[in-house]
Scaffold this active site. Structure first.
Site, short mmCIF file in Angstrom:
data_model
loop_
_atom_site.label_atom_id
_atom_site.label_comp_id
_atom_site.label_asym_id
_atom_site.label_seq_id
_atom_site.Cartn_x
_atom_site.Cartn_y
_atom_site.Cartn_z
N GLU A 248 -32.98 7.88 11.00
CA GLU A 248 -34.01 7.17 12.19
C GLU A 248 -33.75 8.22 13.89
OE1 GLU A 248 -33.79 3.33 10.22
OE2 GLU A 248 -32.56 3.45 12.46
N LYS A 250 -32.63 8.77 17.37
CA LYS A 250 -31.51 7.73 18.00
C LYS A 250 -31.79 7.67 19.43
CE LYS A 250 -26.25 7.74 18.75
NZ LYS A 250 -26.32 6.92 20.37
N ARG A 315 -25.06 -4.87 22.72
CA ARG A 315 -24.10 -4.52 21.68
C ARG A 315 -23.11 -5.33 21.64
NH1 ARG A 315 -20.12 -1.70 21.04
NH2 ARG A 315 -20.06 0.15 19.22
N GLU A 345 -33.24 -1.42 18.94
CA GLU A 345 -32.74 -0.22 20.58
C GLU A 345 -34.12 -0.30 21.24
OE1 GLU A 345 -30.03 0.90 20.84
OE2 GLU A 345 -30.21 2.18 22.17
N ARG A 461 -16.47 0.94 11.95
CA ARG A 461 -17.40 1.86 11.87
C ARG A 461 -16.83 2.54 10.39
NH1 ARG A 461 -17.72 4.21 16.87
NH2 ARG A 461 -16.93 2.96 18.26
#
Ligand code: AMP
Length: 627
Positions: A248, A250, A315, A345, A461
């Site tokens: 995708e 960013k 975030r 986003e 992560r």
């Protein structure tokens, strides 16, 4: 538990910044706590009367607190302020006055009773709020012993600085209930899904391990966001992702987590911004500042409106609902689901040319004043890229490809405000390079590569998401998100800025502490030095904060809260810094020629900064590229 008992634990916690000792003291406190109060204790430890993401603020500044202290102990407000100036802490001043006062009313109040009164103070709204807050606090203080007075006074002021991070609380919960820290991963998993340590602790105490294993996503409790890893090349990414993976664009805006529930009503009028409590709160924004602490901003806990329940989280999980009325409206009008949690986003665009704007413009939307005006000037589009919860079902455990299908069923490609992020399924390194170049030429930041069969890894992560960012010139392919740990007073021209240099660090996730990685002396414009001074002024400390591990001493320490994105030519080893300290060589990691890329104070918490583990990888990657 008596509040006095809790206060005595706070006293002990204040005397140490060593993590093992903190865990030990906390676990003893938790052993003494019962299931009805453990949640409240977890909030109080953070100086709060609600989870951090709820916009519940005490709404009392120094002068109103001084008024309440004076009223409680028969003193003039000015006497209280004088004593506060002498001692440097309002809690200490109040404790001294409480000790001197002749009082007949001291009562053994429980933690729940004190919590209830503090919550009452936070919840007052409407006419006569200040008077009600002052008299409720004064009545409460009258009944408390001096040590309890000290801590209760520091709570509304945000000066109860115990320096305890969430990982420390989680270790202590495990130790208290299980005798060792082995349950930390289970507790952390539940925490990652809800971000609510009080709720997790209470569930743990009431229902045991199986209870917290069963914790699901809750609409209205933000999920700790999945984080991306970095790799040095497209080839390495393919090795990790397999034969088939998603890519995708960013987008370079800010992350938004949307919680929508059409079966519930929104609390408070969306147009009243900021809420009264935020306006007078210590944490509340300074009118002259564009820097953001939107934590104080959100729906006030007043009457329900007719509008469906929508909450937006940043975030770093601050409630930003009231800052983005255009997004709230877009979600209500365009998202085709009854109940959903989705992520995307947000980027600002120019309404005349319809061009997307760079990050520096988008970030102007993260402010607390002139909200409506800014929404007209810089409208937002949110590119939705993930769906975690749909119509009563936690789908975060499903593979990405299934979540994406469901996302496509509720968000349109051509939505006006909420738009589906483009996605391509790719197979080879060349596919990545081609899409990456396209994305860059369109002014995007790079690509996000995603494993098709991965669940949503809340708070983690992992190589399920890999970010590929536009390389800046120089050797490092990526920037480092550093935490501001200290400032050096300026010399010459910089004296006027208040700051002439910075001491920055990264997060050591294993030890839950911040370690130094660089001094940044040049590489900031005059304007940026001024901004550092402005946003860090109220976080200055004369002593090293808890959880900071440093060999060098700045002019002032700064409470670790502000994240700065730093670009450097190279990562080297240095005997001065403590990041990734290797006793065999007597050196840690350091940044060479560091310069500021952007302020990330609004979208990353200190613990979300780059970790030592990542720095190590960046260091090793430099050599892989044949340097
Ligand atoms: P970074 O902040 O550089 O660590 O990169 C991760 C951030 O990229 C996320 O937190 C999102 O805010 C942002 N982002 C932009 N586009 C996407 C996307 N398609 N998928 C996931 N995150 C994205």
């Amino acid at each position: 538990m008596l509040f006095n008992t809790l206060s005595k634990y706070f006293e002990k916690l204040e005397t140490t910044s060593k993590r093992l000792e903190l865990v030990d003291i906390l676990s003893k406190l938790f052993i003494e706590s019962d299931s009805a109060e453990i949640g409240k204790i977890c909030y109080l430890i953070q100086g709060r009367v609600a989870p951090f993401f709820e916009p519940v603020e005490m709404g009392m500044a120094e002068s109103t607190i001084a008024q309440a202290v004076g009223k409680a102990f028969g003193r003039h407000k000015e006497d209280v302020i004088k004593s506060y100036r002498k001692l440097g802490n309002m809690g200490l001043a109040a404790k001294e006055l409480a000790t001197k006062a002749k009082r007949l009313t001291i009562k053994a109040l429980s933690v729940s009773e004190v919590f209830g009164e503090l919550r009452k103070i936070a919840d007052y709204s409407g006419e006569g709020t200040v008077e009600k807050k002052v008299s409720t606090l004064a009545e409460l203080l009258k009944k408390l012993d001096p040590i309890s007075v000290k801590h209760v006074v520091n709570i509304p002021l945000g000066t109860l600085r115990l320096g305890i991070g969430d990982p420390t609380v989680m270790d202590a919960l495990s130790l208290a209930k299980h005798g060792d820290k082995s349950l930390r991963p289970v507790i952390e998993n539940a925490y990652n899904k809800t971000s609510d340590l009080g709720y997790v602790a209470e569930t743990f105490f009431k229902k045991g391990i199986s209870g917290i294993k069963n914790i699901k996503l809750v609409v209205g409790k933000p999920i700790r966001p999945a984080l991306a890893e970095r790799l040095p090349s497209a080839e390495e990414a393919v090795k990790r992702l397999g034969q088939e993976f998603a890519a995708e664009p960013k987008f370079d805006g800010f992350r938004v987590q949307v919680h929508l529930d059409r079966t519930r009503r929104q609390a408070g009028p969306v147009s009243s911004f900021p809420p009264a409590s935020a306006r007078s709160s210590k944490r509340s924004p300074q009118p002259d500042s564009e820097s953001v602490d939107l934590r104080a901003v959100g729906s006030p806990s007043t009457a329900a409106t007719r509008q469906p329940f929508v909450q937006l989280y940043s975030r770093n999980l601050e409630n930003t609902t009231h800052a983005f009325p255009d997004l709230v409206k877009g979600v209500i009008e365009e998202v085709g689901a009854k109940i959903a949690i989705l992520e995307g986003e947000a980027i600002a665009y120019n309404p005349q040319t319809e061009e997307f704007l760079p990050f520096q413009e988008t970030t102007k939307r993260r402010r607390k004043y002139k909200i409506e005006e800014m929404a007209q000037k810089l409208p937002l589009v949110m590119f939705a890229f993930d769906l975690l919860y749909l119509n009563g079902k936690d789908i975060s455990v499903q593979p990405y490809r299934e979540r994406r299908k469901l996302l496509e069923s509720i968000v349109k490609k051509d939505g006006k405000v909420v738009r589906l992020a483009e996605e391509r399924v790719l197979h080879k390194a060349e596919d990545i390079s081609k899409f990456f170049n396209e994305a860059i030429s369109e002014g995007l930041e790079g690509l996000m590569l995603k494993k098709l069969d991965s669940p949503y890894v809340a708070g983690g992560r992992g190589f399920h998401w890999i970010k590929f960012k536009r390389a800046q010139s120089g050797e490092l392919t990526d920037t480092v998100d550093c935490v501001l740990l200290g400032v050096y007073s300026g010399r010459g021209k910089r004296t006027a800025f208040g700051v002439g240099g910075l001491l920055v660090g990264v997060y050591d996730e294993k030890r839950d502490e911040f370690v130094t990685i660089s001094r940044v002396g040049t590489g900031l414009t005059d304007e940026e030095f001024r901004k550092v001074n402005e946003i860090s002024k109220h976080l200055r400390l004369s002593h090293k904060p808890a959880r900071v591990n440093s060999k060098i001493e700045p002019s002032f320490w700064i409470e670790p809260k502000i994240v700065l994105e730093i670009y450097a030519d190279e990562i080297t080893r240095s005997p001065v810094h403590t990041a990734g300290w290797d006793p065999s060589t007597g050196s840690g990691f350091a940044l060479r020629f560091p310069r500021l890329v952007k302020f990330r104070e609004a979208d990353k918490r200190a613990e979300d900064a780059t970790t030592v583990k990542e720095v190590k990888k960046l260091y090793q990657n430099q050599f892989k590229k044949g340097r």
